[in-house]
Design a protein around this motif. Structure first.
Motif, short mmCIF file in Angstrom:
data_model
loop_
_atom_site.label_atom_id
_atom_site.label_comp_id
_atom_site.label_asym_id
_atom_site.label_seq_id
_atom_site.Cartn_x
_atom_site.Cartn_y
_atom_site.Cartn_z
N GLY A 544 44.69 44.60 26.71
CA GLY A 544 43.67 45.48 26.13
C GLY A 544 42.27 44.90 26.10
O GLY A 544 41.36 45.53 25.57
N MET A 545 42.05 43.69 26.63
CA MET A 545 40.72 43.10 26.65
C MET A 545 39.96 43.56 27.89
O MET A 545 40.51 43.57 28.99
N GLN A 546 38.71 43.98 27.72
CA GLN A 546 37.85 44.34 28.85
C GLN A 546 37.04 43.11 29.24
O GLN A 546 36.30 42.55 28.44
N CYS A 547 37.21 42.65 30.49
CA CYS A 547 36.54 41.44 30.98
C CYS A 547 35.58 41.82 32.10
O CYS A 547 35.99 42.36 33.13
N ILE A 548 34.30 41.54 31.90
CA ILE A 548 33.27 41.88 32.87
C ILE A 548 32.60 40.59 33.34
O ILE A 548 32.21 39.75 32.52
N ILE A 549 32.47 40.43 34.65
CA ILE A 549 31.80 39.25 35.20
C ILE A 549 30.86 39.68 36.32
O ILE A 549 31.07 40.71 36.96
N THR A 550 29.82 38.90 36.51
CA THR A 550 28.95 39.07 37.68
C THR A 550 29.08 37.82 38.53
O THR A 550 29.21 36.71 38.02
N MET A 551 29.05 38.01 39.85
CA MET A 551 29.15 36.87 40.77
C MET A 551 28.52 37.26 42.10
O MET A 551 28.56 38.42 42.51
N ILE A 552 27.91 36.31 42.75
CA ILE A 552 27.38 36.57 44.08
C ILE A 552 28.52 36.41 45.09
O ILE A 552 29.48 35.66 44.85
N ASP A 553 28.43 37.13 46.20
CA ASP A 553 29.53 37.16 47.16
C ASP A 553 29.86 35.79 47.73
O ASP A 553 30.99 35.50 48.10
N SER A 554 28.84 34.89 47.75
CA SER A 554 29.07 33.57 48.35
C SER A 554 29.91 32.67 47.46
O SER A 554 30.39 31.62 47.93
N VAL A 555 30.12 33.03 46.18
CA VAL A 555 30.92 32.18 45.31
C VAL A 555 32.32 32.73 45.12
O VAL A 555 33.08 32.20 44.31
N VAL A 556 32.68 33.78 45.86
CA VAL A 556 34.07 34.23 45.80
C VAL A 556 34.92 33.05 46.27
O VAL A 556 34.73 32.54 47.38
N PRO A 557 35.80 32.56 45.42
CA PRO A 557 36.47 31.28 45.71
C PRO A 557 37.41 31.30 46.91
O PRO A 557 37.98 32.33 47.26
N LYS A 558 37.52 30.12 47.52
CA LYS A 558 38.46 29.91 48.62
C LYS A 558 39.76 29.34 48.05
O LYS A 558 39.74 28.50 47.16
N GLN A 559 40.86 29.80 48.60
CA GLN A 559 42.16 29.29 48.16
C GLN A 559 42.46 27.99 48.90
O GLN A 559 41.75 27.58 49.83
N GLN A 560 43.53 27.34 48.52
CA GLN A 560 43.88 26.04 49.10
C GLN A 560 44.14 26.13 50.60
O GLN A 560 43.91 25.18 51.33
N ASP A 561 44.61 27.28 51.05
CA ASP A 561 44.87 27.43 52.49
C ASP A 561 43.62 27.82 53.26
O ASP A 561 43.67 28.08 54.47
N GLY A 562 42.44 27.88 52.55
CA GLY A 562 41.18 28.17 53.23
C GLY A 562 40.81 29.63 53.25
O GLY A 562 39.68 29.97 53.65
N THR A 563 41.68 30.48 52.85
CA THR A 563 41.39 31.91 52.84
C THR A 563 40.64 32.29 51.57
O THR A 563 40.76 31.62 50.54
N THR A 564 39.85 33.36 51.65
CA THR A 564 39.10 33.83 50.48
C THR A 564 40.04 34.49 49.49
O THR A 564 40.95 35.24 49.88
N TYR A 565 39.79 34.19 48.23
CA TYR A 565 40.62 34.76 47.18
C TYR A 565 40.53 36.28 47.24
O TYR A 565 39.44 36.84 47.38
N LYS A 566 41.66 36.93 47.17
CA LYS A 566 41.72 38.38 47.31
C LYS A 566 41.39 39.04 45.98
O LYS A 566 42.12 38.92 44.99
#
Length: 591
Positions: A544-566
């Motif tokens: 029931g918690m509403q979580c709002i974040i802002t982020m620039i597209d370049s900081v979308v994290p990479k996973q350990q296998d090198g792929t962008t976090y989905k």
């Protein structure tokens, strides 16, 4: 309370429809050019500022959205109340006018609405929009605190990540303005801490007043008897002098008397005395002359007459009888003249006597008046001394009153110190035994830090000698000891975010904020921390918690296998870009 919808009267604005769970705003969020020069304004993206503005931030001294840039805009924020209903807040820049409408369904558009439940209110006027919104929110957490005071803990701009406890807006303020509130948010009795701040402030004020009294009157609290004794001596002197003054018998003369006048009178008397003496001699001589007849020898005269007759027979025609008759006539004329002169002298003598009598009376009177003036002078001197003594008595009384006030304030301080000790015992008991809410928040905080960073951390309170509290967080090792590594500085954004999430999570069943808005909290983060944070808010949103974040597209994290976090497409509520024509910006154009 949750955010539901953000929109304007302009079609170019990218409307944001918030969902009840995770809300990701991705892309570069623009700033108006005229605002970029102010470094403080770079601490929050324009979306956070707009939400803050529509939650009725006071912009009396000049607001971010007031000015030419937004003069044609009207902003709308729809919020979901804790009772399940909705409220839309309408605010027009530059006018400070606010309108609020209540409605049962969400995702409405009231750009052309004319019927508002609260129309044309102001943020800080008599028709106060903040008061209306406070009532509509109906918080039962910090219900006696203005809703905006704690808002920034859950609407963090990028300048609010330097300290999880002290927000940037409170850095220049007093600790009493935020510490009791935060202590209560963390599950404890904030009123006790507020009481401690209040007592300490009262004691500090009293101590300052004592210090001012000591400096102003140059006294010590131990000198009461000293000045009381001085007072009694002065009062005795005043009483004696007053009695002496009352015994003086004098009255104010109309004529002015001086020593010079007396000396002039005495000079006139002396002059008249000299003249009187001379008159006396002259009168005596005249009297003697009148008493003496002209004596001559008849035979001798006759014999002389005969001789002259022989020598001058033709010249001496007169007879001796005629000569004798002539002599008698001369004598009578002389006596007449002497009598006239005598009468004149006697008359003058009488006049001098009268003048001397008058001058002597004047002299006696003047000397009498001078004597009275001397008495008056003594009276005046006595009065002057009484005035001086009364002034001294006033000063002594002020010192006595100051010492009495100091002693009263010392008693007042002593009583408040007892109250302070009692409050310190109560707050120490709470800190040592804890509360169910406080334990839950501390546990959630530790769990969230462990989940994101992988380290053990604790949230705690340090009780100061004044009763004040320091809010602490520490990373600990396997032995439960604080680590020497300064992870607090490295992971400050995560620490701030985890505290906010732990607090909101503990109040989901209460009427309070049910959202967190973390602006740019993943910028510059280790990708694994960013992924862990995103996974955490996904889990929390299910409760029931509403979580709002802002982020620039370049900081979308990479996973350990090198792929962008989905990222879940349903979680992305707004996506912006840097298209040259500005169409990808929030307002549809570049500033």
């Amino acid at each position: 309370m949750k955010l539901s919808k953000l929109y304007t009267n302009k079609d170019s604005f990218k409307t944001i429809d918030f969902n009840d769970g995770v809300n990701i705003i991705i892309g570069r969020i623009d700033f108006p050019k005229e605002k970029i020069s102010n470094a403080h304004n770079l601490g929050k993206t324009i979306i956070v500022r707009l939400v803050d503005y529509l939650l009725l931030k006071d912009t009396t001294k000049g607001g971010y959205f007031d000015g030419k840039t937004f003069e044609d805009y009207i902003f709308f924020l729809e919020i979901k109340l804790n009772n399940g209903k909705y409220a839309t807040i309408k605010r027009k820049p530059n006018s400070n006018l606010v309108s609020i409408k209540l409605h049962d369904k969400g995702k409405q558009n009231f750009v052309y609405e004319e019927n508002w439940d609260f129309d044309d209110y102001s943020v800080n006027g008599k028709k106060n929009a903040q008061t209306v919104l406070q009532s509509l929110l109906a918080f039962n957490i910090l219900s006696d605190v203005k809703y905006r005071n704690s808002l920034t803990y859950f609407l963090r701009g990028q300048e609010d990540y330097s300290d999880p406890f002290q927000l940037s807006k409170y850095i220049k303020g007093k600790e009493k303005n935020w510490k009791p509130m935060l202590f209560e948010l963390l599950g404890y009795n904030g009123k006790i801490l507020a009481e401690i701040f209040n007592i300490n402030e009262i004691i500090k004020t009293a101590l300052n007043e004592i210090d001012q009294l000591k400096k102003r009157y140059n006294v010590k609290e131990t000198e009461f008897d000293k000045y009381q004794s001085i007072k009694e001596v002065i009062e005795s002197k005043i009483k004696t002098l007053s009695q002496q003054s009352e015994s003086f018998d004098f009255y104010q003369r109309e004529a002015e008397i001086s020593d010079e006048l007396v000396k002039q009178i005495e000079a006139d008397i002396a002059s008249l005395n000299v003249e009187a003496y001379n008159l006396k001699l002259e009168i005596q001589a005249i009297t003697e002359s009148l008493d003496t007849d002209i004596a001559y020898n008849y035979d001798d005269v006759f014999e002389l007459y005969q001789e002259f007759k022989i020598l001058f027979p033709d010249k001496l025609k007169k007879s001796f009888e005629q000569l004798n008759e002539f002599n008698k006539k001369i004598t009578n004329d002389r006596r007449l003249r002497l009598n006239d002169l005598l009468n004149e002298k006697l008359e003058r003598q009488k006049g001098i006597d009268v003048s001397l009598i008058s001058l002597n009376e004047q002299r006696i009177s003047a000397l009498s008046k001078l004597s009275e003036l001397e008495t008056f002078q003594k009276f005046k001197e006595a009065q002057k001394e009484i005035i001086h003594l009364n002034s001294s008595l006033h000063d002594v009384n002020e010192k006595i009153n100051a010492i009495s006030s100091i002693n009263e304030k010392n008693d007042f301080i002593a009583k408040n110190k007892l109250k302070l000790e009692d409050a310190k015992r109560r707050i120490m008991t709470q800190v040592q035994t804890g509360t169910e809410k406080g334990k839950q928040i501390k546990k959630d905080f530790a769990d969230y830090i462990k989940f994101i960073i992988g380290s053990d951390a604790v949230l705690s309170f340090e009780l100061m000698s004044t009763g004040n509290l320091n809010f602490r967080f520490d990373f600990i090792n396997s032995m439960g000891e604080p680590t020497k590594e300064n992870k607090g500085h490295t992971y400050m954004k995560e620490i701030c975010a985890c505290m906010d999430l732990a607090v909101i999570n503990s109040y989901l069943n209460d009427s309070y904020y049910r959202f967190t808005f973390h602006d740019g909290c993943l910028d510059g983060d280790d990708p694994k921390f960013a992924i862990a944070y995103l996974e955490l808010i996904k889990t929390l949103s299910k409760d029931g918690m509403q979580c709002i974040i802002t982020m620039i597209d370049s900081v979308v994290p990479k996973q350990q296998d090198g792929t962008t976090y989905k990222l879940n497409k349903n979680d992305i509520v707004l996506e912006l870009n840097d298209a040259p024509d500005g169409s990808g910006t929030l307002f549809g154009f570049k500033f």
